[in-house]
Design a protein around this motif. Structure first.
Motif, mmCIF file in Angstrom:
data_model
loop_
_atom_site.group_PDB
_atom_site.id
_atom_site.type_symbol
_atom_site.label_atom_id
_atom_site.label_comp_id
_atom_site.label_asym_id
_atom_site.label_seq_id
_atom_site.Cartn_x
_atom_site.Cartn_y
_atom_site.Cartn_z
ATOM 1 N N GLY A 120 0.784 -1.226 0.000
ATOM 2 C CA GLY A 120 0.000 0.000 0.000
ATOM 3 C C GLY A 120 0.816 1.275 0.000
ATOM 4 N N ILE A 121 2.071 1.213 0.437
ATOM 5 C CA ILE A 121 2.870 2.424 0.568
ATOM 6 C C ILE A 121 4.115 2.416 -0.308
ATOM 7 N N ARG A 122 4.388 1.296 -0.954
ATOM 8 C CA ARG A 122 5.650 1.167 -1.699
ATOM 9 C C ARG A 122 5.781 2.209 -2.808
ATOM 10 N N HIS A 123 4.707 2.452 -3.543
ATOM 11 C CA HIS A 123 4.790 3.415 -4.645
ATOM 12 C C HIS A 123 5.091 4.815 -4.111
ATOM 13 N N TYR A 124 4.468 5.182 -3.013
ATOM 14 C CA TYR A 124 4.736 6.482 -2.386
ATOM 15 C C TYR A 124 6.203 6.584 -1.974
ATOM 16 N N LEU A 125 6.732 5.523 -1.365
ATOM 17 C CA LEU A 125 8.128 5.535 -0.942
ATOM 18 C C LEU A 125 9.072 5.619 -2.130
ATOM 19 N N GLU A 126 8.697 5.003 -3.235
ATOM 20 C CA GLU A 126 9.517 5.104 -4.444
ATOM 21 C C GLU A 126 9.566 6.544 -4.944
ATOM 22 N N ALA A 127 8.418 7.220 -4.901
ATOM 23 C CA ALA A 127 8.376 8.619 -5.325
ATOM 24 C C ALA A 127 9.241 9.487 -4.415
ATOM 25 N N LYS A 128 9.141 9.263 -3.100
ATOM 26 C CA LYS A 128 9.955 10.032 -2.156
ATOM 27 C C LYS A 128 11.438 9.720 -2.348
ATOM 28 N N HIS A 129 11.759 8.465 -2.579
ATOM 29 C CA HIS A 129 13.148 8.070 -2.811
ATOM 30 C C HIS A 129 13.732 8.815 -4.013
ATOM 31 N N ASP A 130 12.967 8.869 -5.091
ATOM 32 C CA ASP A 130 13.456 9.526 -6.309
ATOM 33 C C ASP A 130 13.658 11.025 -6.078
ATOM 34 N N ALA A 131 12.726 11.642 -5.357
ATOM 35 C CA ALA A 131 12.862 13.070 -5.068
ATOM 36 C C ALA A 131 14.067 13.330 -4.166
ATOM 37 N N ASP A 132 14.238 12.493 -3.148
ATOM 38 C CA ASP A 132 15.390 12.646 -2.251
ATOM 39 C C ASP A 132 16.700 12.495 -3.019
ATOM 40 N N ALA A 133 16.762 11.493 -3.894
ATOM 41 C CA ALA A 133 17.982 11.249 -4.664
ATOM 42 C C ALA A 133 18.307 12.438 -5.561
ATOM 43 N N HIS A 134 17.270 13.026 -6.142
ATOM 44 C CA HIS A 134 17.473 14.193 -7.009
ATOM 45 C C HIS A 134 18.007 15.372 -6.195
ATOM 46 N N LEU A 135 17.475 15.563 -5.005
ATOM 47 C CA LEU A 135 17.936 16.656 -4.150
ATOM 48 C C LEU A 135 19.402 16.462 -3.770
ATOM 49 N N LYS A 136 19.775 15.236 -3.465
ATOM 50 C CA LYS A 136 21.164 14.965 -3.070
ATOM 51 C C LYS A 136 22.142 15.262 -4.208
#
Length: 212
Positions: A120-136
């Motif tokens: 139920g939350i994996r897709h949301y976490l993937e989106a957050k992961h991608d945004a975090d990686a871009h910020l880094k």
């Protein structure tokens, strides 16, 4: 400081705007035309913008940016991608292009390894992961805050901030907002990514310990 808050009328973002105001900063509340701006302090500066169609000038005349937005639990995967991933990335790019002094990201526990999340939350976490990686990868000083599950209870004022925290239980949105506010100005925490839970250390002390 003048601080753009994306998601300023949301459950956490509105709390953040009030805390920034109380601390003597000037929050610039980014909101959509349909947002309920009555949750913001009287006289709060508004900047109308939509994360699904963002213009570069949204970051004009600000010193820092906080991304506290979210597509919400009732939306589908497409909106999660548009807001939590693509909208965040667009705001990061605009801020980097403008040379913004600091970008604070409200992320989530589990964004480091979305594969471990429930269906139920994996897709949301993937989106957050991608945004975090871009910020880094950006050229900006940044701070990434990853709280455990959020509650609307009154803030307790005491937290745990660490590379990894106990993921059981909840942390209050009010305390998350306090940590986001402190993360804007605390020196020495640039480039930090940390998880957040309720704890026994005051927010000011916990943030300062990250800089030590």
């Amino acid at each position: 400081m003048r601080i753009l808050v994306a998601g300023a009328t949301g459950n956490t973002g509105a709390r953040l705007v009030h805390k920034l105001t109380d601390a003597g900063h000037v929050p610039v509340a980014m909101a959509r035309e349909s947002s309920d701006t009555s949750v913001l302090p009287a006289g709060c500066e508004l900047r109308m913008a939509d994360l699904t169609d963002l213009k570069d000038d949204v970051v004009r005349d600000v010193d820092a940016v906080v991304f506290a937005a979210g597509s919400g639990g009732d939306t589908g995967k497409d909106m999660t991608d548009k807001v939590d991933r693509d909208g965040a990335i667009a705001l990061i790019d605009a801020a980097a292009k403008a040379g913004i002094g600091r970008f604070v990201m409200l992320s989530s526990v589990g964004a480091d390894d979305p594969s471990q999340g429930s269906d139920g939350i994996r897709h949301y976490l993937e989106a957050k992961h991608d945004a975090d990686a871009h910020l880094k990868k950006s050229d900006m000083p940044y701070v990434i805050v990853r709280p455990i599950s959020l509650s609307n209870d009154d803030g307790k004022g005491f937290v745990t901030l660490a590379d990894h925290v106990d993921r059981d239980g909840q942390v209050t949105r009010d305390d998350v907002a306090a940590v986001l506010s402190a993360s804007v100005w605390q020196a020495g925490i640039e480039g930090k990514t940390f998880e957040m839970a309720q704890g026994h250390t005051s927010v000011v002390e916990a943030i300062a310990e990250l800089a030590a």
